[in-house]
Design a protein around this motif. Structure first.
Motif, short mmCIF file in Angstrom:
data_model
loop_
_atom_site.label_atom_id
_atom_site.label_comp_id
_atom_site.label_asym_id
_atom_site.label_seq_id
_atom_site.Cartn_x
_atom_site.Cartn_y
_atom_site.Cartn_z
N GLY A 127 0.80 -1.22 0.00
CA GLY A 127 0.00 0.00 0.00
C GLY A 127 0.83 1.26 0.00
N GLY A 128 2.09 1.17 -0.36
CA GLY A 128 2.99 2.33 -0.34
C GLY A 128 2.65 3.41 -1.33
N PHE A 129 1.91 3.05 -2.41
CA PHE A 129 1.53 4.04 -3.40
C PHE A 129 0.07 4.46 -3.27
N ASP A 130 -0.56 4.13 -2.15
CA ASP A 130 -1.94 4.53 -1.89
C ASP A 130 -1.97 5.85 -1.14
N ASP A 137 7.23 10.26 5.34
CA ASP A 137 7.14 9.03 6.13
C ASP A 137 6.68 7.84 5.29
N ASN A 138 6.04 8.08 4.16
CA ASN A 138 5.68 6.99 3.25
C ASN A 138 6.83 6.61 2.33
N LEU A 139 7.67 7.58 1.97
CA LEU A 139 8.79 7.30 1.07
C LEU A 139 10.04 6.81 1.80
N ALA A 140 10.14 7.05 3.11
CA ALA A 140 11.34 6.65 3.86
C ALA A 140 11.63 5.15 3.77
N PRO A 141 10.62 4.27 3.97
CA PRO A 141 10.93 2.83 3.85
C PRO A 141 11.35 2.44 2.42
N LEU A 142 10.77 3.08 1.43
CA LEU A 142 11.13 2.80 0.04
C LEU A 142 12.57 3.22 -0.23
#
Length: 171
Positions: A127-130, A137-142
């Motif tokens: 769900g990283g692109f949702d 904080d959504n892009l940090a794990p990527l």
């Protein structure tokens, strides 16, 4: 008259373009400073002035000793919800590497693309692109996962993986 009108438009267009170039172009003072920055005056034994050109840095060089290697194609990631593709995400990546390692990156590009695609697919499946997918904080794990994969494959020549462009297109 019909044959004269296109010629008149051409002349007016050229004049307007030339006027805009003169108006928006560099002024004489700025041009002189740029020319002075490129050359320096050096006197020889007889007192004559001779101009010596300064060497220019390559465009890919940075003062930190890094080189940026852009991966040539975008990554296209399908976003699947309820067993159908609901959107596509496109991501462009570049690698920040130590100087002189461009050939090493390009020689391993197919393997890197495969590994990066797997990371991007995993990120999409979690769900990283949702929603607000561009939040830090959504892009940090990527970013961390992409860096880990690049360093595992290429070693210490990779300093960072940069997300240059990211977009989502709903279907």
């Amino acid at each position: 008259m019909k044959k004269l009108l296109p010629i008149l438009f051409l002349i007016v267009g050229l004049g307007a373009g030339a006027g805009a170039g003169v108006f928006l172009g560099p002024t004489g003072a700025k041009g002189d400073k740029a020319e002075t920055a490129e050359t320096e005056n050096k006197k020889d034994d007889k007192g004559k002035s001779e101009a010596k050109a300064k060497p220019e840095k390559a465009k890919d060089e940075t003062p930190t000793g890094s080189e940026y290697v852009k991966l040539p194609k975008q990554f296209v990631i399908p976003i699947v919800t309820k067993d159908h593709i609901s959107a596509l995400a496109t991501v462009s990546l570049s690698l920040e590497t130590v100087e002189g390692s461009t050939d090493a990156v390009y020689s391993k590009e197919p393997k890197l693309r495969d590994m990066f695609l797997q990371v991007l697919f995993d990120h999409a499946n979690m769900g990283g692109f949702d929603g607000a997918f561009t939040r830090p904080d959504n892009l940090a794990p990527l970013r961390k996962a992409l860096n880990d994969v690049a360093r595992n494959e290429l070693g210490d020549i990779v300093k960072d993986v940069l997300i240059v462009d990211i977009a989502r297109q709903d279907t």
